[in-house]
Design a protein around this motif. Structure first.
Motif, mmCIF file in Angstrom:
data_model
loop_
_atom_site.group_PDB
_atom_site.id
_atom_site.type_symbol
_atom_site.label_atom_id
_atom_site.label_comp_id
_atom_site.label_asym_id
_atom_site.label_seq_id
_atom_site.Cartn_x
_atom_site.Cartn_y
_atom_site.Cartn_z
ATOM 1 N N HIS A 116 -2.176 -2.258 2.908
ATOM 2 C CA HIS A 116 -1.064 -3.186 3.354
ATOM 3 C C HIS A 116 -0.033 -2.421 4.190
ATOM 4 N N ALA A 117 -0.439 -1.296 4.736
ATOM 5 C CA ALA A 117 0.275 -0.270 5.519
ATOM 6 C C ALA A 117 0.195 -0.921 7.015
ATOM 7 N N TYR A 118 1.473 -0.904 7.645
ATOM 8 C CA TYR A 118 1.273 -1.429 9.271
ATOM 9 C C TYR A 118 0.970 -0.189 9.954
ATOM 10 N N ALA A 119 0.313 -0.395 11.130
ATOM 11 C CA ALA A 119 0.403 0.419 12.327
ATOM 12 C C ALA A 119 1.704 0.677 13.016
ATOM 13 N N ASN A 120 1.802 1.032 14.197
ATOM 14 C CA ASN A 120 2.817 0.953 15.350
ATOM 15 C C ASN A 120 3.893 2.080 14.571
ATOM 16 N N ARG A 121 5.112 2.013 14.310
ATOM 17 C CA ARG A 121 5.981 2.912 13.947
ATOM 18 C C ARG A 121 5.989 3.423 12.593
ATOM 19 N N PHE A 122 5.267 2.534 11.867
ATOM 20 C CA PHE A 122 5.076 2.815 10.473
ATOM 21 C C PHE A 122 4.011 3.738 10.050
ATOM 22 N N LEU A 123 3.282 4.343 11.239
ATOM 23 C CA LEU A 123 2.267 5.551 11.237
ATOM 24 C C LEU A 123 1.079 5.166 10.078
ATOM 25 N N GLY A 124 0.977 3.871 9.836
ATOM 26 C CA GLY A 124 -0.155 3.672 8.871
ATOM 27 C C GLY A 124 0.171 3.775 7.234
ATOM 28 N N LEU A 125 1.432 4.233 6.855
ATOM 29 C CA LEU A 125 1.694 4.659 5.819
ATOM 30 C C LEU A 125 2.517 3.792 4.859
ATOM 31 N N PHE A 126 3.318 2.860 5.603
ATOM 32 C CA PHE A 126 4.448 1.972 5.057
ATOM 33 C C PHE A 126 4.381 0.607 5.464
ATOM 34 N N ASN A 127 4.922 -0.207 4.793
ATOM 35 C CA ASN A 127 5.293 -1.559 5.578
ATOM 36 C C ASN A 127 6.774 -1.866 5.264
ATOM 37 N N ASP A 128 7.067 -3.129 5.742
ATOM 38 C CA ASP A 128 8.535 -3.811 5.730
ATOM 39 C C ASP A 128 8.856 -3.677 3.919
ATOM 40 N N SER A 129 8.057 -3.962 3.115
ATOM 41 C CA SER A 129 8.374 -4.154 1.768
ATOM 42 C C SER A 129 8.503 -3.010 0.924
ATOM 43 N N ASN A 130 7.580 -2.008 1.310
ATOM 44 C CA ASN A 130 7.794 -0.843 0.609
ATOM 45 C C ASN A 130 8.302 0.504 0.943
ATOM 46 N N ASN A 131 8.806 0.393 2.475
ATOM 47 C CA ASN A 131 9.573 1.383 3.023
ATOM 48 C C ASN A 131 10.856 1.654 2.289
ATOM 49 N N ASN A 132 10.843 3.076 1.798
ATOM 50 C CA ASN A 132 11.982 3.395 1.007
ATOM 51 C C ASN A 132 11.850 3.253 -0.157
#
Length: 665
Positions: A116-132
């Motif tokens: 469920h991780a995003y590309a772009n600035r999330f670098l394939g590690l996080f998304n809007d919901s699990n960031n932080n």
């Protein structure tokens, strides 16, 4: 037949013995000078390995992710050491010269499932919901050429990410050149290979990140040096690898070689044998250039609004930073992180207060590491460069009885000093406040010996001489085990062995100031010894060096000297101890306190002699009852030293200069 059986048995034993060796190698470390036959890597997304052993994480596809993780989990002993070391060579080849994105992140994660991780600035590690989200248990060190206004990024940076793509610490991509004596910038999108080292020291809870071109050895000075407690982040079983992504613009991201070690320094890569990068194509076709330029313009326009909002938000955390401070980067904390750590410097977080300002307890958001932050006002830039240089130098002090100075931050008219947090606070609270329990003699004697050992380290055992200039009970802090640690180096001065210190202003606290300071205005190691003598009497007697707000004041050293002349020196001991002390130790501390308080500087013992007396490695002979040089009521400087119970110490001649801080109370 017997020969065949013996051979078969030998092969079986060899195989059995090899299995644990292979597993140990998988769990502890590895080295790849190029990646061949998949190299025990699990690839995901658009990542691939070229026939020549080159690992390509991303290509020029937009908004894509590429990952490569070592397929065996690494066992981290959360009850012992979490230290690790890794280094790798990477390259970023942009779609168009100096125009590409996004970045690469070396990652330690409990799982390799980033569905469920995003590309772009999330670098394939996080998304809007699990960031932080602290449940992520992810540590990542990113190299990113693209600024992200909403994440607080800057162009061409290395960042440390903890459970979030919002870096807790970041720095521009530079390396320190010994030859030129300064930091030199690196362009991530140059297409040239670069070498990155990441080292975590569990004992010091310090994460160092170092960057350099592949043409030079590892620099001595790291790019980032961040205090962080990985026991709050890492689990017992973790995967290590790389995650990379592209965005509206794209770059081909490569890993040429990788070394990792869980039980010591990672092996050095053989840079000369690493697989070469693909040859760069000729000039781009005009149509592609136009298309890319239009995309770039659109991205810039979209970003401008976000950057404007971001600038307004960053104004709140604006810091004072000058060019000369770049070389002290690893020791500088961001004001934003210190603001968060102390809950906005709320009064509820204040743990100390004096003429210098307030001290706050804080918790670094990146690591849950507890810190103490002292805010000092500075309204002059004169001498600030030299002062910061001393702060950074003192950050290298390492002794079990010194509070660790972690670094500093400058903002507008403030200087913020960051220290290790001591949970039991200052010693004076135990001596004079009903808020703390009474310390028994064993604890007090242990604290005295510890502080003496710390002062000896400052005066004689470190690479330079450090004058503390404010030794007192309120500057002795107690850790969880009630071990004494000398802290607050805000007034300290350092100089090379065999040279003269530079001080002209009398600083310190009344009651601990050596009498010669008011006349010579010259601080020496002997003036520190005088303050330590006042501290000895303070701990043994349970009284402040000067008591009484109106005349006549009671001077502690004079009172103890009078008890000694009457032959009843134990009458000066703290009544709250109720006689529960070792008589020989109490007499030693009281008499040693008097000797350290001698009116003649050269007649005082050195800290080396003090430690020898306290450790029982040297005997303190009986004090001469007829001496009039113990106590502050005399300035007799013609006393006979022949009866002193130790050899005379001599000090170098001193010259002086202004001190930055004016108030040591």
């Amino acid at each position: 037949m017997a020969i065949v059986l013996r051979s078969l048995l030998f092969l079986i034993l060899l195989y059995v013995s090899y299995i644990p060796l292979a597993l140990a190698q998988n769990e502890k470390g590895f080295i790849y000078n190029g990646f061949h036959d998949q190299a025990n890597l699990g690839l995901d997304g658009i990542a691939e390995i070229h026939p020549n052993g080159l690992l390509q994480l991303t290509n020029l596809s937009h908004n894509e992710v590429g990952r490569a993780f070592y397929q065996f989990p690494i066992k981290f002993d959360t009850n012992s050491s979490l230290s690790f070391s890794t280094n790798f060579v990477f390259a970023m080849v942009p779609e168009v010269d100096n125009l590409g994105g996004e970045g690469i992140a070396f990652t330690i994660s409990p799982s390799t499932d980033f569905t469920h991780a995003y590309a772009n600035r999330f670098l394939g590690l996080f998304n809007d919901s699990n960031n932080n989200n602290t449940a992520n248990h992810i540590l990542a060190i990113e190299v990113d050429p693209v600024p992200g206004a909403d994440f607080g990024d800057i162009i061409n940076h290395v960042g440390i990410d903890v459970n979030s793509i919002d870096s807790v610490e970041l720095a521009p991509t530079t390396y320190f050149s010994i030859e030129e004596g300064k930091n030199i910038s690196l362009e991530l999108l140059s297409g040239n290979p670069m070498h990155l080292w990441i080292d975590y020291d569990e004992a010091e809870k310090l994460l160092n990140v170092t960057l350099a071109p592949t043409t030079i050895p590892k620099p001595d000075r790291p790019l980032l040096s961040t205090p962080i407690d990985l026991s709050e982040i890492l689990l017992e079983s973790m995967y290590v690898g790389f995650s990379s992504a592209t965005g509206t613009l794209a770059s081909s991201h490569y890993i040429l070689g990788w070394s990792f070690n869980k039980s010591g320094p990672a092996q050095s890569l053989d840079v000369a044998s690493l697989p070469p990068l693909p040859e760069r194509k000729g000039k781009d076709k005009p149509g592609l250039v136009i298309m890319t330029s239009l995309i770039a313009v659109a991205v810039v326009l979209i970003t401008v609004a976000g950057v404007a909002a971001y600038i307004l938000r960053r104004k709140k955390y604006e810091e004072l930073q000058e060019d000369w401070e770049e070389e002290y980067g690893p020791h500088r904390f961001s004001y934003k992180n210190l603001h968060k750590a102390t809950k906005g410097f709320k009064d509820t977080e204040v743990i100390g207060e004096g003429g210098f300002g307030k001290v706050y307890m804080g918790i670094l958001p990146s690591s849950n590491l507890q810190i103490a932050v002292k805010r000092i006002s500075h309204d002059s830039r004169q001498g600030m460069k030299e002062f910061v240089a001393e702060i950074v130098s003192m950050g290298r002090l390492r002794h079990r009885n010194l509070v660790q100075l972690l670094g500093y931050c400058r903002r507008r008219g403030e200087l913020l000093l960051v220290y290790d947090y001591m949970p039991n606070g200052s010693l004076d609270k135990f001596l004079y406040s009903n808020e703390k329990p009474n310390l028994h003699w064993v604890q007090r004697f242990g604290i005295i010996r510890g502080v003496a050992s710390g002062l000896l380290y400052l005066h004689e055992e470190w690479e330079q001489v450090v004058l503390h200039r404010d030794v007192k009970s309120s500057n002795v802090l107690l850790d969880a085990g009630l071990n004494g640690k000398l802290g607050d180096f805000g007034l300290a001065k350092l100089y090379d062995h065999g040279t003269n210190p530079q001080t002209t202003r009398v600083v310190g606290t009344v009651g601990y100031l050596a009498p010669e300071l008011t006349r010579t205005r010259t601080a020496t190691t002997f003036s520190d010894v005088f303050a330590f003598g006042a501290f000895l009497l303070e701990v043994a007697c349970g009284r402040k060096p000067i008591e009484g707000l109106v005349l006549p004041e009671r001077i502690l050293v004079d009172w103890v000297a009078e008890c000694w002349r009457k032959g009843d020196i134990l009458d000066a001991s703290d009544p709250s101890l109720e006689g529960n002390y070792v008589v020989e130790e109490m007499e030693l501390v009281l008499k040693l306190g008097l000797f350290c308080s001698h009116s003649i500087p050269a007649a005082r013992p050195s800290m080396k002699q003090v430690v020898q007396f306290l450790d029982g490695d040297a005997d303190l002979r009986e004090l001469p009852y007829d001496s009039a040089s113990f106590g502050t009521f005399t300035s007799n400087e013609s006393s006979d030293f022949t009866s002193l119970p130790f050899s005379q110490a001599s000090g170098p001649s001193m010259s002086t200069t202004d001190s930055i801080l004016r108030d040591g109370s």
